[in-house]
Scaffold this active site. Structure first.
Site, PDB file in Angstrom:
ATOM      1  N   SER A 124     -21.655 -33.503  42.788  1.00 12.79           N
ATOM      2  CA  SER A 124     -22.412 -33.472  41.529  1.00 12.79           C
ATOM      3  C   SER A 124     -21.517 -32.989  40.404  1.00 12.79           C
ATOM      4  CB  SER A 124     -23.584 -32.506  41.704  1.00 12.79           C
ATOM      5  OG  SER A 124     -24.170 -32.238  40.457  1.00 12.79           O
ATOM      6  N   TYR A 148     -26.687 -23.909  44.214  1.00 16.44           N
ATOM      7  CA  TYR A 148     -26.613 -25.331  44.557  1.00 16.44           C
ATOM      8  C   TYR A 148     -25.216 -25.889  44.241  1.00 16.44           C
ATOM      9  CZ  TYR A 148     -27.078 -30.373  43.880  1.00 16.44           C
ATOM     10  OH  TYR A 148     -26.866 -31.716  43.909  1.00 16.44           O
ATOM     11  N   LYS A 152     -22.100 -27.434  46.764  1.00 18.76           N
ATOM     12  CA  LYS A 152     -21.466 -28.752  46.616  1.00 18.76           C
ATOM     13  C   LYS A 152     -19.949 -28.595  46.531  1.00 18.76           C
ATOM     14  CE  LYS A 152     -24.804 -31.512  46.917  1.00 18.76           C
ATOM     15  NZ  LYS A 152     -24.841 -32.583  47.898  1.00 18.76           N
TER      16      LYS A 152
HETATM   17  P1  NAD Z   1     -33.338 -36.691  48.023  1.00 22.59           P
HETATM   18  O1  NAD Z   1     -33.922 -35.350  48.306  1.00 22.59           O
HETATM   19  O2  NAD Z   1     -34.235 -37.764  47.544  1.00 22.59           O
HETATM   20  O3  NAD Z   1     -32.562 -37.222  49.319  1.00 22.59           O
HETATM   21  C1  NAD Z   1     -31.990 -36.370  50.273  1.00 22.59           C
HETATM   22  C2  NAD Z   1     -32.419 -36.850  51.641  1.00 22.59           C
HETATM   23  O4  NAD Z   1     -31.846 -35.980  52.620  1.00 22.59           O
HETATM   24  C3  NAD Z   1     -33.941 -36.815  51.837  1.00 22.59           C
HETATM   25  O5  NAD Z   1     -34.376 -38.030  52.413  1.00 22.59           O
HETATM   26  C4  NAD Z   1     -34.145 -35.644  52.780  1.00 22.59           C
HETATM   27  O6  NAD Z   1     -35.286 -35.807  53.607  1.00 22.59           O
HETATM   28  C5  NAD Z   1     -32.851 -35.645  53.563  1.00 22.59           C
HETATM   29  N1  NAD Z   1     -32.497 -34.344  54.126  1.00 22.59           N
HETATM   30  C6  NAD Z   1     -32.583 -33.121  53.537  1.00 22.59           C
HETATM   31  N2  NAD Z   1     -32.163 -32.171  54.378  1.00 22.59           N
HETATM   32  C7  NAD Z   1     -31.806 -32.796  55.529  1.00 22.59           C
HETATM   33  C8  NAD Z   1     -31.290 -32.344  56.768  1.00 22.59           C
HETATM   34  N3  NAD Z   1     -31.078 -31.041  57.002  1.00 22.59           N
HETATM   35  N4  NAD Z   1     -31.035 -33.249  57.727  1.00 22.59           N
HETATM   36  C9  NAD Z   1     -31.273 -34.573  57.516  1.00 22.59           C
HETATM   37  N5  NAD Z   1     -31.760 -35.057  56.363  1.00 22.59           N
HETATM   38  C10 NAD Z   1     -32.021 -34.175  55.378  1.00 22.59           C
HETATM   39  O7  NAD Z   1     -32.140 -36.456  46.989  1.00 22.59           O
HETATM   40  P2  NAD Z   1     -31.272 -37.508  46.184  1.00 22.59           P
HETATM   41  O8  NAD Z   1     -31.604 -37.350  44.752  1.00 22.59           O
HETATM   42  O9  NAD Z   1     -31.336 -38.843  46.805  1.00 22.59           O
HETATM   43  O10 NAD Z   1     -29.840 -36.870  46.384  1.00 22.59           O
HETATM   44  C11 NAD Z   1     -29.005 -37.240  47.451  1.00 22.59           C
HETATM   45  C12 NAD Z   1     -27.746 -36.405  47.408  1.00 22.59           C
HETATM   46  O11 NAD Z   1     -27.134 -36.526  46.135  1.00 22.59           O
HETATM   47  C13 NAD Z   1     -27.998 -34.903  47.612  1.00 22.59           C
HETATM   48  O12 NAD Z   1     -26.972 -34.394  48.433  1.00 22.59           O
HETATM   49  C14 NAD Z   1     -27.901 -34.333  46.225  1.00 22.59           C
HETATM   50  O13 NAD Z   1     -27.448 -33.001  46.233  1.00 22.59           O
HETATM   51  C15 NAD Z   1     -26.884 -35.256  45.577  1.00 22.59           C
HETATM   52  N6  NAD Z   1     -27.041 -35.323  44.124  1.00 22.59           N
HETATM   53  C16 NAD Z   1     -28.239 -35.688  43.589  1.00 22.59           C
HETATM   54  C17 NAD Z   1     -28.391 -35.714  42.199  1.00 22.59           C
HETATM   55  C18 NAD Z   1     -29.710 -36.090  41.579  1.00 22.59           C
HETATM   56  O14 NAD Z   1     -29.923 -35.795  40.408  1.00 22.59           O
HETATM   57  N7  NAD Z   1     -30.633 -36.755  42.267  1.00 22.59           N
HETATM   58  C19 NAD Z   1     -27.318 -35.393  41.372  1.00 22.59           C
HETATM   59  C20 NAD Z   1     -26.105 -35.045  41.952  1.00 22.59           C
HETATM   60  C21 NAD Z   1     -25.975 -35.019  43.341  1.00 22.59           C
HETATM   61  C1  UD1 Z   2     -30.223 -30.601  36.516  1.00 22.54           C
HETATM   62  C2  UD1 Z   2     -29.559 -29.501  37.298  1.00 22.54           C
HETATM   63  C3  UD1 Z   2     -28.195 -29.993  37.788  1.00 22.54           C
HETATM   64  C4  UD1 Z   2     -28.353 -31.300  38.582  1.00 22.54           C
HETATM   65  C5  UD1 Z   2     -29.042 -32.317  37.676  1.00 22.54           C
HETATM   66  C6  UD1 Z   2     -29.267 -33.647  38.339  1.00 22.54           C
HETATM   67  C7  UD1 Z   2     -30.399 -27.433  36.287  1.00 22.54           C
HETATM   68  C8  UD1 Z   2     -30.042 -26.219  35.468  1.00 22.54           C
HETATM   69  N1  UD1 Z   2     -29.416 -28.328  36.462  1.00 22.54           N
HETATM   70  O1  UD1 Z   2     -29.383 -30.868  35.442  1.00 22.54           O
HETATM   71  O2  UD1 Z   2     -27.572 -29.035  38.590  1.00 22.54           O
HETATM   72  O3  UD1 Z   2     -27.089 -31.769  38.985  1.00 22.54           O
HETATM   73  O4  UD1 Z   2     -30.314 -31.788  37.282  1.00 22.54           O
HETATM   74  O5  UD1 Z   2     -30.245 -33.532  39.315  1.00 22.54           O
HETATM   75  O6  UD1 Z   2     -31.512 -27.556  36.796  1.00 22.54           O
HETATM   76  N2  UD1 Z   2     -35.349 -31.129  29.991  1.00 22.54           N
HETATM   77  C9  UD1 Z   2     -36.438 -30.876  29.158  1.00 22.54           C
HETATM   78  N3  UD1 Z   2     -37.674 -30.794  29.714  1.00 22.54           N
HETATM   79  C10 UD1 Z   2     -37.907 -30.963  31.057  1.00 22.54           C
HETATM   80  C11 UD1 Z   2     -36.792 -31.224  31.902  1.00 22.54           C
HETATM   81  C12 UD1 Z   2     -35.536 -31.287  31.325  1.00 22.54           C
HETATM   82  O7  UD1 Z   2     -36.264 -30.726  27.941  1.00 22.54           O
HETATM   83  O8  UD1 Z   2     -39.058 -30.854  31.500  1.00 22.54           O
HETATM   84  C13 UD1 Z   2     -34.000 -31.260  29.398  1.00 22.54           C
HETATM   85  C14 UD1 Z   2     -32.980 -30.279  29.928  1.00 22.54           C
HETATM   86  O9  UD1 Z   2     -32.986 -29.094  29.192  1.00 22.54           O
HETATM   87  C15 UD1 Z   2     -31.686 -31.094  29.772  1.00 22.54           C
HETATM   88  C16 UD1 Z   2     -32.141 -32.539  29.983  1.00 22.54           C
HETATM   89  O10 UD1 Z   2     -33.534 -32.549  29.734  1.00 22.54           O
HETATM   90  O11 UD1 Z   2     -31.189 -30.970  28.456  1.00 22.54           O
HETATM   91  C17 UD1 Z   2     -31.878 -33.057  31.389  1.00 22.54           C
HETATM   92  O12 UD1 Z   2     -32.467 -32.169  32.332  1.00 22.54           O
HETATM   93  P1  UD1 Z   2     -32.463 -32.464  33.901  1.00 22.54           P
HETATM   94  O13 UD1 Z   2     -32.997 -33.815  34.126  1.00 22.54           O
HETATM   95  O14 UD1 Z   2     -33.142 -31.334  34.576  1.00 22.54           O
HETATM   96  O15 UD1 Z   2     -30.926 -32.548  34.280  1.00 22.54           O
HETATM   97  P2  UD1 Z   2     -29.744 -31.452  34.077  1.00 22.54           P
HETATM   98  O16 UD1 Z   2     -30.176 -30.336  33.213  1.00 22.54           O
HETATM   99  O17 UD1 Z   2     -28.542 -32.189  33.656  1.00 22.54           O
END
Ligand code: NAD
Ligand code: UD1
Length: 337
Positions: A124, A148, A152
């Protein structure tokens, strides 16, 4: 290639399965459904006519992993399985280190046992922390602001040391910016378990009438309109970055980090306006105090991913908003409907 996808039933994993199957890769999913449902995999199957085998299990369960490695013999692993809520990670640090770091270590041991040497890891942009300069490139110092983020970064370090010590090993560290949007079919999308933490799912729930108003977390940031700016990336573009990474891993070794974003940040108000256009619904909002741990602006320099993997984002802001709206309005209760 035969690709094991941990966490493949999740938001990003499910979209990635579609893209992998579209490029004729074979896939097998390991998921414990902690944050997803088995029906997601049924939808992937129906959209692709593809063969998606799956095992219900925990990525920390060495026995389950060994059995899966013997049966499926993956040539590469995409490792999505993990916990991802920043606030929860501050309250439950041990769970986060256990799933995100121990899970990665357990997976590597199981891969080593069968000689699987390629891993693509879901990292991330949160590993960078407070920007020293923008856009972030991959050489930007890392100083995550949350538990978190630290899990990572630790997993990245484990994978980097593993790749250094393991001949022929490849670890691709994909640093995602802010994934949003949904599949064009409107059959797959983001389905937050309860109260959405992130902006786009929250806006979508306001538009569909599930929430009364959006709280804008701060309008006094040093940005053009005062609200926070982020580098939002369409989940299908992100999914395609994984296919590019699998290809890259076939002909490269070592550990390499890649930013996966668009380079074009948008503010909260710009996201609200795009969503209003896409949905035709008003989005009532109220300015609230800043959220702890938020930075004013995040912006990716993704030139490395383009130069080395031949990947770049192609979807626009309107694609992100329109696909989110199609998913949310067609599935107001997510996969539970
Ligand atoms: P998600 O929660 O939708 O998907 C994660 C999946 O992993 C789920 O299906 C969950 O059931 C499974 N899981 C959780 N713990 C597990 C375990 N112990 N064993 C087996 N399966 C398990 O999340 P996502 O948004 O699809 O994110 C996927 C990956 O990307 C994560 O590692 C997350 O940290 C990373 N990531 C997500 C974002 C985001 O904003 N969505 C941003 C940066 C990084
Ligand atoms: C959040 C996480 C970050 C993660 C990312 C993607 C935090 C502090 N950071 O980041 O670690 O990698 O999600 O999953 O939680 N906002 C509003 N109202 C809301 C929600 C968000 O104004 O109800 C604003 C936030 O202040 C920000 C923007 O929208 O400026 C995006 O927010 P969000 O979607 O939560 O993503 P990140 O803050 O980038």
């Amino acid at each position: 290639m035969r690709v094991l996808v941990t966490g493949g039933a999740g938001y990003i994993g499910s979209h990635t399965l579609i893209e992998l199957l579209g490029q004729a890769h074979e896939v097998c999913v390991l998921d414990n459904f902690h944050n997803s449902r088995p029906v997601v995999l049924d939808r992937v199957r129906s959209l692709t006519n593809g063969k998606v085998t799956s095992v219900t299990g925990d990525v920390r369960d060495r026995g389950a992993l060994d059995a899966l490695m013997d049966d499926f013999a993956p040539q590469a692993v995409i490792h999505f399985a993990g916990l991802k809520a920043v606030g929860e990670s501050q309250r439950q640090p041990v769970d986060y280190y256990d799933v995100n770091v121990t899970g990665t270590l357990t997976l590597l041991r199981a891969m080593d046992r069968i000689g699987c040497r390629r891993i693509i890891f879901s990292s991330s942009a949160t590993v960078y922390g407070e920007p020293v300069y923008l856009p972030y490139d991959e050489a930007h110092p890392t100083a995550p602001l949350s538990v978190y983020g630290r899990t990572k970064l630790m997993a990245e370090e484990v994978l980097t040391d593993w790749a250094r010590a393991t001949p022929e090993a490849t670890a691709v560290l994909l640093r995602y910016f802010n994934p949003v949007g949904a599949h064009a079919s409107a059959r797959l999308g983001e389905d937050p378990a309860d109260y959405p933490n992130n902006l786009m799912p929250f806006i979508a729930q306001v538009a569909v009438g599930k929430r009364d108003e959006l709280q804008v977390f701060g309008d006094d940031y040093p940005t053009d309109d005062g609200t926070g700016e982020r580098d939002y990336i369409h989940v299908v573009d992100l999914a395609r970055a994984h296919v590019a990474a699998v290809d890259w891993a076939e002909s490269n070794t070592g550990a390499r980090a890649f930013n996966i974003g668009t380079g074009q940040p948008y503010s909260v108000y710009q996201m609200v306006e795009a969503f209003r256009r896409a949905s035709g619904h008003p989005i009532p909002l109220r300015v609230a105090p800043r959220r702890d741990g938020d930075v004013a602006r995040m912006q990716a320099d993704s030139r490395r991913a383009e130069a080395e993997m031949g990947w770049r984002a192609t979807h626009t802001l309107d694609d992100m908003a329109a696909s989110t709206w199609a998913w949310q309005s067609g599935n107001p209760d997510g996969y539970g409907g």
